[in-house]
Scaffold this motif. Structure first.
Motif, PDB file in Angstrom:
ATOM      1  N   VAL A 108       0.876  -1.283   0.081  1.00  0.00           N
ATOM      2  CA  VAL A 108      -0.078  -0.123  -0.193  1.00  0.00           C
ATOM      3  C   VAL A 108       1.181   1.301  -0.060  1.00  0.00           C
ATOM      4  CG1 VAL A 108      -1.537   1.345   1.233  1.00  0.00           C
ATOM      5  CG2 VAL A 108      -1.841  -1.087   1.028  1.00  0.00           C
ATOM      6  N   LEU A 109       1.757   1.407   0.828  1.00  0.00           N
ATOM      7  CA  LEU A 109       2.791   2.274   0.846  1.00  0.00           C
ATOM      8  C   LEU A 109       3.678   2.652  -0.112  1.00  0.00           C
ATOM      9  CD1 LEU A 109       3.920   1.959   4.496  1.00  0.00           C
ATOM     10  CD2 LEU A 109       2.499   3.647   3.662  1.00  0.00           C
ATOM     11  N   ALA A 110       3.923   1.293  -1.061  1.00  0.00           N
ATOM     12  CA  ALA A 110       4.670   1.487  -2.246  1.00  0.00           C
ATOM     13  C   ALA A 110       3.783   2.300  -3.353  1.00  0.00           C
ATOM     14  CB  ALA A 110       5.333   0.118  -2.663  1.00  0.00           C
ATOM     15  N   ALA A 111       2.522   1.481  -3.604  1.00  0.00           N
ATOM     16  CA  ALA A 111       1.739   2.096  -4.545  1.00  0.00           C
ATOM     17  C   ALA A 111       1.455   3.424  -4.480  1.00  0.00           C
ATOM     18  CB  ALA A 111       0.283   0.998  -4.364  1.00  0.00           C
ATOM     19  N   ALA A 112       1.161   3.950  -3.155  1.00  0.00           N
ATOM     20  CA  ALA A 112       0.742   5.282  -2.869  1.00  0.00           C
ATOM     21  C   ALA A 112       2.110   6.234  -3.276  1.00  0.00           C
ATOM     22  CB  ALA A 112       0.486   5.716  -1.487  1.00  0.00           C
ATOM     23  N   GLY A 113       3.394   5.701  -2.933  1.00  0.00           N
ATOM     24  CA  GLY A 113       4.348   6.427  -3.596  1.00  0.00           C
ATOM     25  C   GLY A 113       4.632   6.651  -4.732  1.00  0.00           C
ATOM     26  N   LEU A 114       4.381   5.402  -5.664  1.00  0.00           N
ATOM     27  CA  LEU A 114       4.543   5.543  -6.872  1.00  0.00           C
ATOM     28  C   LEU A 114       3.511   6.115  -7.564  1.00  0.00           C
ATOM     29  CD1 LEU A 114       5.407   1.731  -7.825  1.00  0.00           C
ATOM     30  CD2 LEU A 114       6.890   3.823  -8.213  1.00  0.00           C
ATOM     31  N   VAL A 115       2.227   6.263  -6.999  1.00  0.00           N
ATOM     32  CA  VAL A 115       1.230   7.228  -7.350  1.00  0.00           C
ATOM     33  C   VAL A 115       1.667   8.786  -7.495  1.00  0.00           C
ATOM     34  CG1 VAL A 115      -1.181   7.812  -7.144  1.00  0.00           C
ATOM     35  CG2 VAL A 115      -0.605   5.415  -7.241  1.00  0.00           C
ATOM     36  N   LEU A 116       2.253   9.205  -6.395  1.00  0.00           N
ATOM     37  CA  LEU A 116       2.710  10.246  -6.026  1.00  0.00           C
ATOM     38  C   LEU A 116       3.825  10.750  -7.119  1.00  0.00           C
ATOM     39  CD1 LEU A 116       2.170  10.546  -2.276  1.00  0.00           C
ATOM     40  CD2 LEU A 116       0.755  11.588  -3.978  1.00  0.00           C
ATOM     41  N   TYR A 117       4.527   9.961  -6.872  1.00  0.00           N
ATOM     42  CA  TYR A 117       5.836   9.917  -8.050  1.00  0.00           C
ATOM     43  C   TYR A 117       5.554  10.388  -9.300  1.00  0.00           C
ATOM     44  CZ  TYR A 117      10.144   9.083 -10.584  1.00  0.00           C
ATOM     45  OH  TYR A 117      11.219   9.184 -11.308  1.00  0.00           O
ATOM     46  N   PHE A 118       4.732   9.385  -9.889  1.00  0.00           N
ATOM     47  CA  PHE A 118       4.197   9.690 -11.479  1.00  0.00           C
ATOM     48  C   PHE A 118       3.263  10.644 -11.606  1.00  0.00           C
ATOM     49  CE2 PHE A 118       5.718   5.293 -11.572  1.00  0.00           C
ATOM     50  CZ  PHE A 118       6.888   5.292 -12.626  1.00  0.00           C
ATOM     51  N   LEU A 119       2.534  10.935 -10.658  1.00  0.00           N
ATOM     52  CA  LEU A 119       1.663  12.574 -10.736  1.00  0.00           C
ATOM     53  C   LEU A 119       2.572  13.531 -10.517  1.00  0.00           C
ATOM     54  CD1 LEU A 119      -1.248  11.734  -8.321  1.00  0.00           C
ATOM     55  CD2 LEU A 119      -1.374  12.185 -10.725  1.00  0.00           C
ATOM     56  N   GLY A 120       3.884  13.534  -9.939  1.00  0.00           N
ATOM     57  CA  GLY A 120       4.931  14.584  -9.803  1.00  0.00           C
ATOM     58  C   GLY A 120       5.637  14.634 -11.356  1.00  0.00           C
ATOM     59  N   ALA A 121       5.512  13.399 -11.817  1.00  0.00           N
ATOM     60  CA  ALA A 121       6.400  13.454 -13.219  1.00  0.00           C
ATOM     61  C   ALA A 121       5.406  14.109 -14.100  1.00  0.00           C
ATOM     62  CB  ALA A 121       6.685  12.015 -13.548  1.00  0.00           C
ATOM     63  N   ALA A 122       4.147  13.751 -14.154  1.00  0.00           N
ATOM     64  CA  ALA A 122       3.160  14.419 -15.115  1.00  0.00           C
ATOM     65  C   ALA A 122       3.232  15.861 -14.914  1.00  0.00           C
ATOM     66  CB  ALA A 122       1.746  13.642 -14.839  1.00  0.00           C
ATOM     67  N   ALA A 123       3.023  16.427 -13.764  1.00  0.00           N
ATOM     68  CA  ALA A 123       3.222  17.935 -13.488  1.00  0.00           C
ATOM     69  C   ALA A 123       4.587  18.508 -13.992  1.00  0.00           C
ATOM     70  CB  ALA A 123       3.170  18.094 -11.880  1.00  0.00           C
ATOM     71  N   THR A 124       5.470  17.675 -13.998  1.00  0.00           N
ATOM     72  CA  THR A 124       6.999  18.199 -14.390  1.00  0.00           C
ATOM     73  C   THR A 124       6.947  18.097 -16.082  1.00  0.00           C
ATOM     74  OG1 THR A 124       8.032  17.141 -12.620  1.00  0.00           O
ATOM     75  CG2 THR A 124       9.264  17.877 -14.726  1.00  0.00           C
ATOM     76  N   VAL A 125       6.223  17.367 -16.536  1.00  0.00           N
ATOM     77  CA  VAL A 125       5.807  17.125 -18.147  1.00  0.00           C
ATOM     78  C   VAL A 125       5.234  18.490 -18.511  1.00  0.00           C
ATOM     79  CG1 VAL A 125       5.287  15.738 -19.867  1.00  0.00           C
ATOM     80  CG2 VAL A 125       6.521  14.842 -18.301  1.00  0.00           C
ATOM     81  N   ALA A 126       4.054  18.553 -17.705  1.00  0.00           N
ATOM     82  CA  ALA A 126       3.167  19.767 -17.947  1.00  0.00           C
ATOM     83  C   ALA A 126       3.686  20.964 -17.833  1.00  0.00           C
ATOM     84  CB  ALA A 126       1.766  19.534 -17.207  1.00  0.00           C
ATOM     85  N   ARG A 127       4.589  21.140 -16.805  1.00  0.00           N
ATOM     86  CA  ARG A 127       5.222  22.382 -16.388  1.00  0.00           C
ATOM     87  C   ARG A 127       6.148  22.818 -17.707  1.00  0.00           C
ATOM     88  NH1 ARG A 127       9.957  23.637 -14.662  1.00  0.00           N
ATOM     89  NH2 ARG A 127      10.292  21.524 -14.082  1.00  0.00           N
TER      90      ARG A 127
END
Length: 113
Positions: A69-88
């Motif tokens: 659960v912690l790993a999945a939550a961490g990866l979701v946050l990681y890839f949301l941050g990656a998507a935000a970086t790409v959008a930025r």
């Protein structure tokens, strides 16, 4: 533990592990966009390690659910941050990639609950 949960979790681990390996090994198709997005080179190793840890955590979560659960939550946050970086960086055509890599982690998290 359902079959769907196991399949989606293993898929998420494989995708995160592949993404980590491509970054840590310096695959041009991975590191060139990072440079284009403005991600400092000093961060690349840590980002790869974070993805690798997430992949390992997803697999460990098959035995110890709280780790998954912690790993999945961490990866979701990681890839949301990656998507935000790409959008930025305004590379909207690249936006599907972090979302595709993060989708199995999000699905794993949803299937767990």
């Amino acid at each position: 533990m359902s079959t769907a949960y196991v399949v989606v979790t293993v898929l998420g681990a494989v995708l995160a592990g592949f993404s980590a390996a491509s970054l840590l090994l310096g695959a041009e198709w991975t590191v060139k966009p990072l440079a284009d997005y403005g991600v400092p080179r000093a961060w690349w190793t840590w980002l790869g390690v974070a993805k690798a840890a997430g992949a390992a955590g997803l697999l460990a979560g098959l035995l110890v659910p709280v780790i998954g659960v912690l790993a999945a939550a961490g990866l979701v946050l990681y890839f949301l941050g990656a998507a935000a970086t790409v959008a930025r960086a305004r590379w909207f055509s690249h936006l599907p990639f972090p979302l595709i890599y993060g989708a199995p982690a999000a699905a794993s998290l949803m299937l767990w609950f």
